[in-house]
Design an enzyme around this catalytic site. Sequence first.
Site, PDB file in Angstrom:
ATOM      1  N   ASP A  29      16.967  62.034  51.974  1.00 47.76           N
ATOM      2  CA  ASP A  29      17.327  62.831  53.152  1.00 47.76           C
ATOM      3  C   ASP A  29      16.378  64.011  53.289  1.00 47.76           C
ATOM      4  O   ASP A  29      15.960  64.379  54.383  1.00 47.76           O
ATOM      5  CB  ASP A  29      18.756  63.380  53.018  1.00 47.76           C
ATOM      6  N   PHE A  32      13.122  62.933  54.668  1.00 45.60           N
ATOM      7  CA  PHE A  32      13.298  62.576  56.079  1.00 45.60           C
ATOM      8  C   PHE A  32      13.306  63.844  56.930  1.00 45.60           C
ATOM      9  O   PHE A  32      12.607  63.948  57.933  1.00 45.60           O
ATOM     10  CB  PHE A  32      14.611  61.800  56.273  1.00 45.60           C
ATOM     11  N   SER A  78      37.117  43.161  81.266  1.00 43.42           N
ATOM     12  CA  SER A  78      37.831  43.186  79.987  1.00 43.42           C
ATOM     13  C   SER A  78      38.153  41.751  79.592  1.00 43.42           C
ATOM     14  O   SER A  78      37.821  40.807  80.306  1.00 43.42           O
ATOM     15  CB  SER A  78      39.081  44.038  80.091  1.00 43.42           C
ATOM     16  N   GLU A 108      34.055  36.990  66.514  1.00 41.12           N
ATOM     17  CA  GLU A 108      33.568  38.340  66.201  1.00 41.12           C
ATOM     18  C   GLU A 108      34.749  39.253  65.973  1.00 41.12           C
ATOM     19  O   GLU A 108      35.856  38.962  66.437  1.00 41.12           O
ATOM     20  CB  GLU A 108      32.778  38.910  67.394  1.00 41.12           C
ATOM     21  N   LYS A 110      36.932  42.475  66.844  1.00 38.32           N
ATOM     22  CA  LYS A 110      37.153  43.290  68.042  1.00 38.32           C
ATOM     23  C   LYS A 110      37.192  44.745  67.583  1.00 38.32           C
ATOM     24  O   LYS A 110      38.132  45.172  66.904  1.00 38.32           O
ATOM     25  CB  LYS A 110      38.456  42.892  68.719  1.00 38.32           C
ATOM     26  N   ASP A 112      37.551  48.654  67.731  1.00 39.18           N
ATOM     27  CA  ASP A 112      38.483  49.473  68.491  1.00 39.18           C
ATOM     28  C   ASP A 112      37.901  50.862  68.746  1.00 39.18           C
ATOM     29  O   ASP A 112      38.259  51.843  68.093  1.00 39.18           O
ATOM     30  CB  ASP A 112      39.799  49.572  67.704  1.00 39.18           C
ATOM     31  N   TYR A 219      27.536  43.804  70.862  1.00 36.65           N
ATOM     32  CA  TYR A 219      28.058  42.446  70.772  1.00 36.65           C
ATOM     33  C   TYR A 219      27.817  41.568  71.992  1.00 36.65           C
ATOM     34  O   TYR A 219      28.395  40.490  72.095  1.00 36.65           O
ATOM     35  CB  TYR A 219      29.547  42.465  70.444  1.00 36.65           C
ATOM     36  N   LYS A 306      44.674  39.781  69.323  1.00 37.50           N
ATOM     37  CA  LYS A 306      44.989  41.101  68.765  1.00 37.50           C
ATOM     38  C   LYS A 306      45.786  40.944  67.474  1.00 37.50           C
ATOM     39  O   LYS A 306      46.760  40.195  67.439  1.00 37.50           O
ATOM     40  CB  LYS A 306      45.826  41.913  69.767  1.00 37.50           C
ATOM     41  N   CYS A 400      63.682  78.257  69.451  1.00 33.57           N
ATOM     42  CA  CYS A 400      63.048  78.055  68.151  1.00 33.57           C
ATOM     43  C   CYS A 400      64.116  77.798  67.081  1.00 33.57           C
ATOM     44  O   CYS A 400      65.069  78.580  66.966  1.00 33.57           O
ATOM     45  CB  CYS A 400      62.220  79.287  67.804  1.00 33.57           C
ATOM     46  N   CYS A 403      63.962  81.061  64.597  1.00 37.93           N
ATOM     47  CA  CYS A 403      64.277  82.448  64.963  1.00 37.93           C
ATOM     48  C   CYS A 403      65.064  82.546  66.258  1.00 37.93           C
ATOM     49  O   CYS A 403      65.462  83.636  66.656  1.00 37.93           O
ATOM     50  CB  CYS A 403      63.002  83.280  65.052  1.00 37.93           C
ATOM     51  N   CYS A 418      56.733  78.700  69.891  1.00 38.24           N
ATOM     52  CA  CYS A 418      57.644  79.822  69.725  1.00 38.24           C
ATOM     53  C   CYS A 418      56.798  81.080  69.917  1.00 38.24           C
ATOM     54  O   CYS A 418      55.824  81.286  69.187  1.00 38.24           O
ATOM     55  CB  CYS A 418      58.260  79.822  68.325  1.00 38.24           C
ATOM     56  N   CYS A 424      59.023  85.516  63.652  1.00 38.74           N
ATOM     57  CA  CYS A 424      59.527  84.181  63.330  1.00 38.74           C
ATOM     58  C   CYS A 424      59.084  83.823  61.898  1.00 38.74           C
ATOM     59  O   CYS A 424      57.869  83.721  61.634  1.00 38.74           O
ATOM     60  CB  CYS A 424      58.978  83.199  64.360  1.00 38.74           C
TER      61      CYS A 424
HETATM   62  S1  IVH Z   1      32.923  41.121  74.634  1.00 41.40           S
HETATM   63  C1  IVH Z   1      33.000  40.099  79.136  1.00 41.40           C
HETATM   64  N1  IVH Z   1      33.099  41.525  72.052  1.00 41.40           N
HETATM   65  O1  IVH Z   1      37.236  44.828  73.891  1.00 41.40           O
HETATM   66  C2  IVH Z   1      33.294  40.352  77.724  1.00 41.40           C
HETATM   67  N2  IVH Z   1      34.298  42.995  73.501  1.00 41.40           N
HETATM   68  O2  IVH Z   1      39.062  43.936  76.517  1.00 41.40           O
HETATM   69  C3  IVH Z   1      32.717  41.578  77.212  1.00 41.40           C
HETATM   70  N3  IVH Z   1      35.476  44.805  72.327  1.00 41.40           N
HETATM   71  O3  IVH Z   1      35.976  46.137  76.857  1.00 41.40           O
HETATM   72  C4  IVH Z   1      33.336  42.096  75.976  1.00 41.40           C
HETATM   73  N4  IVH Z   1      34.869  44.234  70.290  1.00 41.40           N
HETATM   74  O4  IVH Z   1      35.344  47.294  74.706  1.00 41.40           O
HETATM   75  C5  IVH Z   1      33.490  41.942  73.277  1.00 41.40           C
HETATM   76  N5  IVH Z   1      33.117  41.807  69.736  1.00 41.40           N
HETATM   77  C6  IVH Z   1      33.499  42.201  70.957  1.00 41.40           C
HETATM   78  C7  IVH Z   1      34.324  43.334  71.138  1.00 41.40           C
HETATM   79  C8  IVH Z   1      34.713  43.698  72.443  1.00 41.40           C
HETATM   80  C9  IVH Z   1      35.551  45.105  71.037  1.00 41.40           C
HETATM   81  C10 IVH Z   1      36.165  45.559  73.393  1.00 41.40           C
HETATM   82  C11 IVH Z   1      35.306  45.901  74.582  1.00 41.40           C
HETATM   83  C12 IVH Z   1      35.972  45.281  75.766  1.00 41.40           C
HETATM   84  C13 IVH Z   1      37.365  45.038  75.266  1.00 41.40           C
HETATM   85  C14 IVH Z   1      37.897  43.755  75.867  1.00 41.40           C
END
Ligand code: IVH
Length: 677
Positions: A29, A32, A78, A108, A110, A112, A219, A306, A400, A403, A418, A424
Amino acid sequence: MKNTIESLRRELEQHNYNYYVLNSPTISDFDFDKKLRELQELESQHPEFFDPNSPTQRVGSDSVSGFEQVAHSYPMLSLGNTYSEGEIQDFYERVRKGLNEDFELVCELKYDGTSISLTYENGALVRAVTRGDGEKGDDVTANVKTIRSIPLRLHGNFPDKFEIRGEILMPWAVFDALNKEREEQEEQLLANPRNAASGTLKLQNSTIVAQRKLDAYLYYLLGEKLPSDLHSENLKAAHTWGFKISDATHVCKTLPEVFDFINYWDSERKNLPVATDGIVLKVNSIRQQRNLGFTAKSPRWAIAYKFQAEKAVTRLNSVSYQVGRTGAVTPVANLDPVQLSGTTVKRASLHNADIIASLDLHIGDMVFVEKGGEIIPKITAVDFDARILVGDKVHFIKNCPECGSELVRIEGEAAHYCPNENGCPPQIKGKMEHFVSRKAMNIDGLGSETIALLFENKLIENIADIYELKVPDLARLERLGNKSAVNIKTSCEASKEVPFERVLFALGIRFVGETVAKKLAFAFKKIGKIEAATLEELIAVDEIGERIAQSVLKYFSDERNIKLINRLKQFGLQMQVSEDKLQPAGNALSGLSIVISGTFSKHSRDEYKTMIEQNGGKNVGSVSAKTSFILAGENMGPEKLKKAESLGVKLVSENEFLAMIEGEIKKPLQGFTGTLF
Ligand code: IVH
């Protein structure tokens, strides 16, 4: 020179990639940072070679501006959600029928976090846009550039123009540390890393974004000339260009393989550094994806599964209310003990009055408790079917519990407070605990139990009383012998040497944490000046906003606080920045008017302001013909730059400036070192 700068940039980019994407650094580090500073120096000497995607641009800028709305070239849709193996099977069948030929699915994780769309042109990041409403989002390029795992320049054989989408995440470790800090300040905790990541990305100050250490996984690629028809191959290629692509990406040919992937990651994901909430299945061939197309809301070629949040049902026995140091009242549900994710849960957070109202809670209700990404379990719903003999409806208290004062709710805030700050008991005791804490006055021997004991025995009613404690009084207390009493007294005496900035922090003024206390102390030098400061003067201090300024004004408008401070002063506590730190350190800048602009790497802006004053110079806010020079950091505002050029005002780099005052500083910036801020 251009070549030297370019090759340093390439070298640093490679190191960034090794560290943030591959997780295998090949440089320390320290080295760098040395190279980065070298590059910063060269760039500031040669503004003609400025590059918005240089590794030096990742430190952030403190310019404040709203975000521009940008239309997505491809809408950001989505995914459909599923929660059972049966629904995955249905999806698989739909795809099979729709295609009527062999196909592969890419599994893959998902992630969050918050989704982002990055546009690259000729290998350079040109734009980063949030999802927004799916059609258009916010241009958050400046903030995204601070994320080290997002390449600003690509290597290898990439298409001229493409978009890549992914998720920006706040790693658990960063999230936990941030919440710990908030807890200390009694600020409302961030519910989960997802909110924390999206909140951070919307901050107006990218310097703070840079400090938050966000991460990103990509992704999904979009563009005319992607390297392959296979999504999995495109991801592999993207990895070679410099993107962070999850290792947990697997091509499956059959459903059982998909279920194996799901089962494995359902438990294994708990060991990941970032939050995940499911898996995503995507048809691998882009040609096949095109054939399947989209519904109005989501692609037919992909689906999300999910993971079940860990949930339990238990009885709500009562709701209690805790009052913190700042008077914030937190409702807590007391439950029949229940097992959840390997721990026994007896209490759950109810957050605030709005949440209680929206749940329609009654005492005796059977409630669902979840422990998802959240740290504290929460009640998500009432099991209305199980409601037979209903108890009283839960209403947030009006007074409260400690008090009896009527609670207040500050406009725009979710929490109730409060207002009885000085009367208090938990607020008084909390203030005392804060006052004696290590980072404040550092008084040993006064733990929360001893403070409670002293308070109950009426030996202390406010923080100033601590200095009037007598050894015999202390020694007489239960559990405290003579030795401990002497120790406490000695520690109290020693605390009189604690520097002013820490005394200011110790007072426990709302929103005045350690950093803010330092900023205020060094800007105003003496408590009297802070007391007399106007709203405008307070806001003029770096990083002090209206919320903090109002709180400071309120504190000093209370006679009782003034009395308290006067008593503390009489006891000999430090109420001004120490002479050493105030003494003029030299005259190198005598008679000069200096403007500070941009961001710096060696010291903060406030530190530079202090150095200018210490060396006989004057800080001025705007560039004019009278300006002697500009102390110019990174990302200096274009307006200032233009004005400086037109008036012929010289720019002085950070290093040049330090060289100017070097040797003149008697006490080399004591109390102003990097660790202080
Ligand atoms: S693909 C058209 N791949 O999940 C498809 N989404 O409701 C594009 N997310 O808005 C999304 N991991 O924010 C994709 N491996 C993954 C993901 C992923 C998380 C989220 C993303 C998307 C939401 C889907």
